[in-house]
Structure formats: C-alpha cells, structure tokens
Design a protein around this motif. Structure first.
Motif: not given
Length: 387
Positions: A244-250
């Motif tokens: 979820r963090t990766l999706d938010e960051y991207r």
C-alpha cells in the motif's frame, strides 16, 4: 561524543569519504581501496560481504545485496546489468539458488501487473502519452495487436511470447523516436532482469528491481521498519502494508511528473546546469526519484541536474543532483561539488560523483545553486584546458 571515543565503531559505507576516520572508527569503504562505490558495490553489498566473512552460511543473504545494488541504480554496465564487485554477489546468489538472471524488457510489474498498467508505470524514461496514462496504454497495445487478456485474465509481461515482446519493444522504440527521444534511451528498455526465484510467482518481490522499489518507498514514506521486516522474511502484515505504501508513493511520483509536464518552466537551463525548482510544489520525499527520472531525458546530457524541494519544518531545501556517465568520465564529481557548495552556504552535502544530495538554508538557495553552476563550469573548463 566522549562516550563514542571509548568505543570501537564500525562504519560500512560506499559513499565518497570526507576526511580521515578517527582511530576508534573502522571504516569499510570501497573508495579507500580504489573501488568505485557509485557503480561497483552498494552499502548493502558491503554489509553482505562483511556478513559472509563472519559466516559463510550468510550466502543466503546475497540476494538482498543484489536488491540493494539495483535500488542504488548500479545496473550501469552493458545490458543494464550489475558489474564490479556486485558480480561476486550476483554469482553467490545464483549459486545459493536464490537468483536467476536473463535479458528481457524492463517494465515495472513484469510479474504481476496487467501489461497496460505496467506500461503506464514506466517513468524512466517518462514518456508523454504513455507514462501514467492507462487508457492510452490500452489503445497503444491494441494498435499493435497484442492480446491483453487470456481466459478473462489480464496478461502481464511474463505472459507474452518472445515474438510479442519483440513487437512491443519495436513499437515502443518507434514511439519514443517519434517523441524526440534518442535511440539509446529506447534501448534502455531492454536489459538484465534479476528474478528472485524463491519468491512466489506473480508477486512484486520476485523481480529484484521491484523489491528494491518497495524498500525505497518504505524509506521515503517514513516507514522503514516495514522494509526491514520484509528483508527478514515477513510476507504477512508488513508486506501488505508495504504494498500500500508503494502504491501511494508511486502515485505521488506520477502526480509530480505530470505536474512538471504541465509546468515545464520549473526546469531552467543555466550556463552549466539544469535547475528543477520543486519549491513547495514537489514533496521532498519524492525529489530524489523525480531528479533521477527527469535527468534521464534532459535535452543536453552534458549538464547536471540540480533539483530541490522546500522542507518547511527545517526551513531548508533538500537537494538532489544527478550527472551522466559521460560527465563523470570527463572529470565531473557531483559529490564533491555539492559538498563544497553546501558547506559554503551553511549546509551539508555529498554523495557520489554521479549522484549527490544536500540540505541548505532556504534563504541561501540561489547562492547554493549559483555556486554549483560555477563549480561545474570551473570543472568543465579545467578539463578542457587540461585536455
């Protein structure tokens, strides 16, 4: 300070060292042995080699050092591969049964994402009309007659035949050329793929570059514990949170890249450098990634990029500078230039010859940028005169 002086301290690093370590410091750094820490080995690699020296059983950690090297963008050798001391680590990981290396199209989500989504995630290079544009990616793929689904399931890059991959690359190459990109930028879409074979198929962790992106996102988004947990084997709650963090960051990165596309005046070409004025409009968490992506597609590769964002709490600017291999070959050392400029402006900075970072007080922003511009110019003039 006094307490530390009585202790034996070990530093494992791969950045250019400044000055000499104190006697109670054991500094393990490739630069001290004439090895290029920017390209040949990362700090993850140094840590792995130390761990391996302590116990050969730790060869089962080699794949994490491969992930670290890819996260540090050290895949600068022929065919987008790792080289130098990293070769030893890659070999260890293959022998330990954790890694496989092959040549393929480099797309984020090659294992997991529907092909049109993987294309839309393409940010290096950032391609107008494809990057961040899923609908246009669908149309692009349909136009070259690549079947997007099989049995009602979206196909990923891993599902494509060799012929389909050739067709896809050829179309991407032609599209990039039509948008004014040089052919070698298109060729960067093909390279060495590092597959972590012990990870589950169809998961992001199976592609070592995706693994690195996941770890990078947890660090940038201030949840590094999630990354550590994943490296230690957690594939449960921490893994789900990290995704979820990766999706938010991207999404953040894509948003700022789109914003830059709409505000091209924020990138200025100076005499010897490009300056990206992120100010308050680009979150400092993403400025390093933005800098890396933007630097790959600037009109003049013989000028470094200096990007910055405002950090309101500290009242400073966070700087991320990037050079090209060709600039480094003629003697530009961004780490040294940025360090000197930052120190001249009551800040701190340093890094590698090809990539560097700094923080300086906001009110001295222009002074810092002018100093970097001057130092790059002096370096270039010095090299020309010396040559």
């Amino acid at each position: 300070g006094a307490k530390l002086e009585k202790k034996r301290i070990i530093i494992l690093d791969h950045h250019q060292p400044i000055g000499k370590a104190k006697e109670n410091f054991l500094h393990v750094n490739p630069h001290l042995f004439g090895i290029d820490g920017a390209r040949e080995i990362s700090s993850a690699g140094i840590s792995y080699l130390v761990a391996k020296l302590m116990d050969k059983k730790n060869i089962d950690l080699a794949h994490l050092a491969v992930v670290g090297a890819l996260g540090d963008l050290q895949d600068k050798y022929e065919g987008q591969s790792l080289g130098g001391l990293n070769n030893i680590i890659v070999k260890d990981s293959i022998e330990a049964g954790f890694l496989n290396v092959e040549t393929d199209i480099l797309l984020f989500g090659r294992e997991t994402r529907p092909l049109h989504k993987a294309l839309a995630y393409l940010t290096n290079p950032y391609i107008p009309g494809i990057s961040g544009e899923e609908d246009k990616c669908l149309a692009f793929l349909s136009s070259i007659n690549i079947n997007l689904k099989k049995d009602d399931r979206w196909r990923a890059l891993r599902d494509l035949s060799q012929e389909e991959k050739r067709k896809l690359f050829s179309a991407l190459h032609d599209y990039l050329i039509s948008k004014g990109f040089k052919s070698d930028i298109a060729m960067n879409l093909i390279g060495a793929v590092y597959t972590l074979v012990r990870e589950e198929p169809w998961t992001p962790l199976r592609d070592a570059r995706e693994f690195a992106l996941l770890l990078n996102a947890t660090g940038r988004m201030d949840v590094p514990g999630l990354g550590v947990a994943i490296c230690m084997g957690d594939r449960g709650k921490s893994y789900e949170e990290a995704l979820r963090t990766l999706d938010e960051y991207r999404q953040m990165v894509s948003k700022y890249l789109a914003w830059l596309n709409e505000n091209p005046d924020r990138i200025e070409e100076w005499e010897y450098i490009y300056v990206l004025h992120g100010e308050k409009d680009i979150d400092e968490k993403t400025i390093s990634t933005i800098s890396t992506i933007v630097s790959a597609s600037l009109p003049n590769p013989n000028k470094p990029l200096v990007a910055y964002s405002y950090m309101p709490r500290e009242k400073t600017i966070k700087i991320s500078a990037r050079a090209t291999d060709s600039l480094v070959r003629i003697g530009i050392n961004l780490g040294e230039i940025v360090r000197i400029a930052a120190e001249n402006c009551s800040g701190i900075g340093g890094g590698h010859d090809i990539a560097a970072g700094a923080q300086v007080p906001y009110e001295r922003k222009m002074e810092f940028l002018k100093c970097v511009n001057l130092l790059v110019g002096e370096n270039l003039m010095g090299e020309k005169n010396g040559g």
